[in-house]
Scaffold this active site. Structure first.
Site, PDB file in Angstrom:
ATOM      1  N   TYR A  29       0.870  -1.182   0.000  1.00 47.61           N
ATOM      2  CA  TYR A  29       0.000   0.000   0.000  1.00 47.61           C
ATOM      3  C   TYR A  29       0.902   1.225   0.000  1.00 47.61           C
ATOM      4  O   TYR A  29       1.767   1.373   0.867  1.00 47.61           O
ATOM      5  CB  TYR A  29      -0.910   0.010   1.232  1.00 47.61           C
ATOM      6  CG  TYR A  29      -1.658   1.314   1.415  1.00 47.61           C
ATOM      7  CD1 TYR A  29      -2.867   1.528   0.778  1.00 47.61           C
ATOM      8  CD2 TYR A  29      -1.130   2.337   2.199  1.00 47.61           C
ATOM      9  CE1 TYR A  29      -3.547   2.732   0.934  1.00 47.61           C
ATOM     10  CE2 TYR A  29      -1.804   3.541   2.350  1.00 47.61           C
ATOM     11  CZ  TYR A  29      -3.004   3.729   1.718  1.00 47.61           C
ATOM     12  OH  TYR A  29      -3.669   4.917   1.863  1.00 47.61           O
ATOM     13  N   ASP A  74       9.590   3.100   0.278  1.00 53.21           N
ATOM     14  CA  ASP A  74       8.493   3.884   0.850  1.00 53.21           C
ATOM     15  C   ASP A  74       8.579   3.755   2.363  1.00 53.21           C
ATOM     16  O   ASP A  74       8.066   2.817   2.959  1.00 53.21           O
ATOM     17  CB  ASP A  74       7.158   3.352   0.317  1.00 53.21           C
ATOM     18  CG  ASP A  74       5.962   4.063   0.930  1.00 53.21           C
ATOM     19  OD1 ASP A  74       6.150   4.879   1.849  1.00 53.21           O
ATOM     20  OD2 ASP A  74       4.827   3.783   0.492  1.00 53.21           O
TER      21      ASP A  74
END
Length: 425
Positions: free
Chosen positions: A149, A243
């Protein structure tokens, strides 16, 4: 619907008919709770109740709420200059923060954004234009991972799991990327290597949440796995994008998750805890090699991106104050203590009916269930005076690093009690 039996303030009753809440089916969900103040690790409601926050406002409030050093720095900055555009102008807070982030990460160039999703969008655009500026425009797709995600904007959704994330409704509307399992053994890495060997001419980058896939279910992988993924990406001349929006700033036990693996990515995204949970701010950091691909006499080689509030002085002041606290207060020792306490106090949950797994990494504690009734669990946690929001098939804790042992015990006991009751139903 009323938020509680307590009479709501006028601002609540006047405003709720107009507010659209995130990740919420407005027709069927319980009404949100009206908050009047925060302090430390507690949220105070208008009816006088205080809740111990088990998730640090979506993992942002790493120093707890209202830390006096951050508040003081923000007040000082607010009086001088709350905002000025970063186009053609610069200011002390942004330059100071850029230098500090560069030193901390080993990545010399910093591009500011205003949310985690935007930081990922920036990372993807930089990767795509890097290759175009280098004369390889066909490198226009990404490798991403199942359960991943990376945010709610279109580009970020395209590199998130199309089936198991929050974006299933949009799977046919985003650019198709290569979605693969995170390799975990020799066979898996051989397949991953073969895939990249075959498609590297079309791949701009590999993007991953290092060590912990957060919103996808708090799924952990080892530092060795992360390091091998990075090595294979580099072998095939594919940019490695980390990320660190959820994992950065101490959450996994190191300042950045990549540190544990000894990896310096080509591109890193940070956000969430960057300002200590006070204001929205994010950053995308890159290597000098990437920056030089844009540094050219040709204006068309420039990176044409610029959020209006990027490098906001007030937000940068908060971020600098937050970094001060990591330097002056024992945050990493606190994370180590939280990890030990979560490990000890969540372990008994493994014996409860319906529990599949109990796992802990840094200041992240997870209890995974066979089946889960999220609305019922939320209501039960409120009865225990704690703010915990189950996600998918897990109940998780990601508290502020400044939480006291007693407050943390209340959270872990509440998890054990509520899940124990659920197992008896």
């Amino acid at each position: 619907m009323c938020a509680s039996k307590h009479k709501n303030p006028a601002w609540y009753d006047d405003g709720m008919p107009h507010l659209w809440l995130p990740y919420t089916q407005m027709k069927t969900s319980a009404a949100p709770l009206p908050v009047v103040s925060t302090q430390g690790c507690k949220i105070k409601l208008t009816d006088g109740r205080e809740l111990i926050d088990g998730i640090a406002s979506w993992w942002t409030a790493c120093h707890g709420y209202n830390h006096p050093h951050i508040v003081g720095m923000m007040k000082k900055q607010l009086e001088v200059m709350p905002h000025v555009m970063l186009g053609g102008l610069v200011h002390e807070q942004a330059l100071t923060l850029a230098a500090r982030l560069s030193k901390m990460t080993g990545l010399p160039r910093v591009f500011f954004g205003d949310s985690g999703s935007v930081a990922v969008e920036i990372a993807l655009k930089i990767a795509l234009q890097f290759w175009r500026n280098r004369g390889k425009p066909n490198k226009d797709r990404f490798i991403c991972f199942r359960h991943g995600y990376h945010g709610d904007t279109l580009g970020a959704m395209s590199v998130s799991d199309p089936e198991k994330s929050l974006h299933k409704a949009f799977r046919n509307s985003v650019i198709k990327q290569y979605v693969v399992d995170i390799p975990t053994d020799e066979y898996g890495f051989s397949e991953f290597d073969s895939l990249l060997s075959g498609v590297h001419g079309n791949i701009a980058g590999v993007i991953i949440e290092p060590l912990v896939q957060a919103a996808g279910g708090m799924i952990f992988h080892s530092a060795d796995i992360l390091a091998e993924i990075a090595r294979i990406a580099k072998k095939h001349q594919i940019l490695f994008i980390a990320d660190e929006i959820a994992t950065g700033f101490g959450r996994t036990g190191n300042m950045f998750a990549c540190n544990e693996a000894g990896v310096v990515p080509d591109i890193m995204c940070v956000g969430k805890a960057l300002t200590g949970g006070t204001m929205t701010l994010a950053a995308t950091l890159v290597t000098e090699e990437i920056f030089k691909a844009f540094y050219d006499d040709n204006p068309e080689a420039a990176f044409m991106h610029g959020p209006t509030f990027m490098g906001n002085p007030l937000a940068c002041a908060a971020a600098n104050a937050s970094l001060d606290l990591f330097e002056k207060e024992p945050r990493m020792k606190q994370v180590e203590a939280i990890e030990a306490q979560l490990t000890e106090e969540l372990r008994p949950c493994g014996n409860l009916s319906g529990v599949v797994d109990v796992r802990v990494k840094g200041a992240i504690g997870v209890v995974q269930l066979e089946k889960i009734d999220i609305p019922a669990l939320k209501a039960k946690f409120l009865e225990h005076g704690v703010w915990i929001r189950p996600l998918g098939d897990i109940v998780y804790l990601m508290p502020s690093f400044t939480i006291t042992p007693e407050e943390l015990t209340k959270l872990t006991r509440s998890v054990a009690l509520v899940l124990g009751l659920q197992g008896k139903r």
